[in-house]
Design a protein around this motif. Structure first.
Motif, short mmCIF file in Angstrom:
data_model
loop_
_atom_site.label_atom_id
_atom_site.label_comp_id
_atom_site.label_asym_id
_atom_site.label_seq_id
_atom_site.Cartn_x
_atom_site.Cartn_y
_atom_site.Cartn_z
N ALA A 236 1.14 -1.07 -0.21
CA ALA A 236 -0.32 -0.04 0.51
C ALA A 236 0.91 1.94 0.04
CB ALA A 236 -0.79 0.54 1.24
N LEU A 237 -0.08 2.06 -0.56
CA LEU A 237 1.12 3.57 -0.60
C LEU A 237 1.25 4.30 0.49
CD1 LEU A 237 -1.15 5.75 -3.29
CD2 LEU A 237 1.14 4.69 -3.84
N ARG A 238 2.84 5.21 0.96
CA ARG A 238 2.90 5.02 2.31
C ARG A 238 1.97 6.31 2.68
NH1 ARG A 238 7.88 3.23 4.56
NH2 ARG A 238 7.99 0.89 3.90
N GLU A 240 3.45 9.66 3.31
CA GLU A 240 3.22 10.41 3.17
C GLU A 240 3.51 10.74 1.67
OE1 GLU A 240 4.07 8.25 5.46
OE2 GLU A 240 6.03 7.79 4.58
N GLN A 241 3.19 9.11 0.93
CA GLN A 241 2.86 9.19 -0.23
C GLN A 241 1.23 9.46 -0.87
OE1 GLN A 241 6.18 9.74 -2.78
NE2 GLN A 241 7.00 9.32 -0.61
N GLY A 242 0.60 9.16 -0.05
CA GLY A 242 -0.80 10.17 -0.66
C GLY A 242 -1.66 8.59 -0.09
N TYR A 243 -1.02 7.78 0.49
CA TYR A 243 -2.22 7.20 1.25
C TYR A 243 -3.28 7.39 1.69
CZ TYR A 243 -4.01 2.80 3.86
OH TYR A 243 -4.36 1.96 4.91
N PRO A 244 -5.03 6.73 1.62
CA PRO A 244 -4.88 5.51 0.50
C PRO A 244 -4.43 5.53 -1.31
CG PRO A 244 -7.27 6.03 0.91
CD PRO A 244 -6.23 7.29 1.72
N LEU A 245 -4.73 7.10 -2.01
CA LEU A 245 -4.78 6.50 -3.07
C LEU A 245 -3.83 8.27 -3.51
CD1 LEU A 245 -6.37 5.16 -5.11
CD2 LEU A 245 -8.81 6.89 -4.92
N ARG A 246 -3.14 8.22 -4.79
CA ARG A 246 -2.54 9.38 -5.27
C ARG A 246 -3.51 9.51 -6.55
NH1 ARG A 246 3.28 9.77 -4.49
NH2 ARG A 246 2.74 12.41 -5.41
N LEU A 247 -2.66 10.71 -7.92
CA LEU A 247 -2.39 10.12 -8.82
C LEU A 247 -1.60 9.94 -9.30
CD1 LEU A 247 -4.67 10.44 -11.20
CD2 LEU A 247 -3.98 12.85 -11.08
N VAL A 248 -0.46 9.51 -10.23
CA VAL A 248 0.07 8.66 -11.03
C VAL A 248 0.32 9.50 -12.75
CG1 VAL A 248 1.55 7.59 -12.52
CG2 VAL A 248 1.03 6.95 -9.94
N VAL A 249 0.83 10.92 -12.88
CA VAL A 249 1.13 11.43 -14.10
C VAL A 249 2.48 11.65 -14.83
CG1 VAL A 249 0.19 13.72 -15.25
CG2 VAL A 249 -0.51 13.18 -12.98
N PRO A 250 2.22 10.50 -15.11
CA PRO A 250 4.29 10.34 -15.49
C PRO A 250 5.14 11.54 -16.72
CG PRO A 250 2.42 8.08 -16.03
CD PRO A 250 2.02 9.61 -16.23
N GLY A 251 6.27 11.18 -16.63
CA GLY A 251 6.67 11.77 -16.46
C GLY A 251 6.90 13.65 -16.48
N TRP A 252 5.62 14.00 -15.72
CA TRP A 252 5.35 15.36 -15.62
C TRP A 252 5.86 15.81 -14.45
CZ3 TRP A 252 0.26 17.37 -18.63
CH2 TRP A 252 -0.21 17.20 -19.85
N GLU A 253 5.80 17.20 -13.49
CA GLU A 253 6.11 17.35 -12.44
C GLU A 253 5.55 16.81 -12.00
OE1 GLU A 253 6.00 21.72 -13.78
OE2 GLU A 253 4.18 21.77 -12.98
N GLY A 254 6.41 16.70 -10.54
CA GLY A 254 5.71 16.55 -9.30
C GLY A 254 4.30 16.60 -8.84
#
Length: 424
Positions: A236-238, A240-254
């Motif tokens: 599961a996402l940590r 601090e990394q958006g648990y339980p859900l985050r968006l992933v936008v590959p190659g674009w700024e964080g």
């Protein structure tokens, strides 16, 4: 500065490396002599050979060796006014390969870490859709899922270096990047479930944290490769990394990879939120600012040797190691210079070469103990080269913070210590 492609990297065999290592040991004196006489760490029984160790339940989650306890994310206390809206950095100098352990992925928050019970978390879709929807986490996990490896880089990574060398360590100059395998649902499937209207052109994700982070994303990108992720590197996402859900936008700024994702609004134009007007724009020499500069261009950095990873073994075989990445796709080549950009050699890229992921490179040399000015220069499959810092400033001025992908220089001294410097 020469921009020639240089000759292929030296291909040292293991036997030649060992022979060279023994030669280096002989020059060093005491170390070589001790080995020749019989190293007590080999000839005498050690405690770890003599006594039983911990049982299988002593570390049920698993932790690194106590001898690796220094390998942690670190912050720069004076960088921001508060820790809730701040950043800490991935220890790039201690890592190898292309995947970042979950506990070492850098953090960047705008309002601290939201602690959310997944049973209470909801994702809403509204705006220009046929049917506004609300999903629970269990709903989302019933969609077809995919696994993808991507790098994530903060737009401000290396931002302190725009006007010259500042921070003495690649953890601090380049550590706002990491790379993991994400598991989640393609955003396209969720949007199709709600039914996007024909005039829908943009999507605005919103976070559930105290800052309610929002950004505008073009519909083409949303339907192309974005992912709604609930796992990283298999777990599961940590938090601090958006648990339980985050968006992933590959190659674009964080900052567009919205954490603690709770809402997706669909519209016909961008929203011009605070984070895309007063923040995350590129102030130019003219006083005007570039907006919507989403892609993180080709970039690389030598992680070892570097200020936090000095050379400790003296003259002889030396592995120069680093990472490269591009939001435009795969890295096809990395050149390394040891004389401040006068001459270049093509490094060896080792491991998987995946689009929009970190790439690991090595250059094996025989160090003669003289001073070095080490640089690396990446090129991606679309032909974009990493620029020098002067080339970058000529195009962008010195007022920006974001999207600094200029070539980094490390000054290696004869005693093996390393400093962050700049070669003009």
């Amino acid at each position: 500065m020469s921009d020639t492609k240089g000759s292929p990297p030296q291909n040292l065999s293991r036997r030649s490396l060992l022979k060279a290592g023994l030669a280096a040991g002989a020059v060093a004196g005491s170390a070589g002599a001790a080995k020749a006489a019989g190293d007590p760490l080999i000839t005498e029984v050690q405690d770890w050979n003599r006594y039983l160790g911990d049982g299988v339940q002593a570390r049920p989650y698993g932790t690194p060796s106590e001898f690796e306890s220094n390998v942690v994310r670190r912050d720069v206390e004076w960088l921001t006014a508060s820790t809730e809206s701040s950043v800490n950095f991935t220890p790039l100098h201690e890592l190898d390969g292309i995947l970042t352990p979950n506990g070492l992925c850098f953090e960047r928050h705008h309002g601290g870490i939201a602690e959310i019970n997944p049973a209470d978390h909801r994702l809403m879709i509204n705006g220009l859709v046929d049917t506004p929807l609300v999903f629970t986490m269990e709903d989302l996990k019933r969609f077809p899922r995919e696994n993808r490896v991507y790098f994530l880089e903060c737009a401000a990574n290396s931002g302190m270096e725009w006007r010259g060398s500042q921070l003495n360590g690649c953890q601090f100059t380049h550590g706002m990047v990491h790379c993991v395998m994400y598991t989640g649902v393609p955003l396209k499937l969720i949007l199709e479930e709600a039914g996007i209207k024909t005039n829908a052109k943009w999507v605005m994700p919103e976070g559930a944290d105290a800052s309610a982070m929002t950004r505008s994303i073009p519909m083409e990108k949303a339907l192309d490769d974005c992912l709604v992720a609930f796992k990283m590197n298999g777990e599961a996402l940590r938090p601090e990394q958006g648990y339980p859900l985050r968006l992933v936008v590959p190659g674009w700024e964080g900052n567009m990879w919205v954490k603690w994702l709770r809402r997706l609004e669909v519209g016909d134009q961008p929203w011009h939120q605070r984070e895309e007007t007063s923040k995350y724009t590129d102030l130019l020499e003219t006083g005007k600012a570039r907006r919507f500069t989403w892609v993180m261009d080709a970039k690389s950095v030598v992680t070892s040797p570097s200020p936090q990873a000095p050379i400790t073994h003296g003259k002889g075989p030396l592995v120069i190691s680093g990472v490269a990445w591009s939001g435009n796709g795969r890295i096809t080549r990395v050149d390394v210079s040891i004389d401040g950009g006068r001459n270049w050699k093509t490094a060896r890229i080792d491991g998987p070469s995946l689009p929009k992921a970190l790439h690991r490179f090595y250059l094996d040399i025989d160090w003669d103990g003289s001073d070095l000015l080490i640089q690396s220069r990446a090129m991606d499959e679309n032909g974009f080269y990493q620029p020098t810092k002067n080339e970058l400033r000529a195009a962008r001025g010195e007022n920006s913070i974001y999207h600094n992908n200029g070539i980094q220089t490390w000054y290696v001294k004869a005693d093996g210590t390393v400093e962050n410097v700049e070669v003009s």
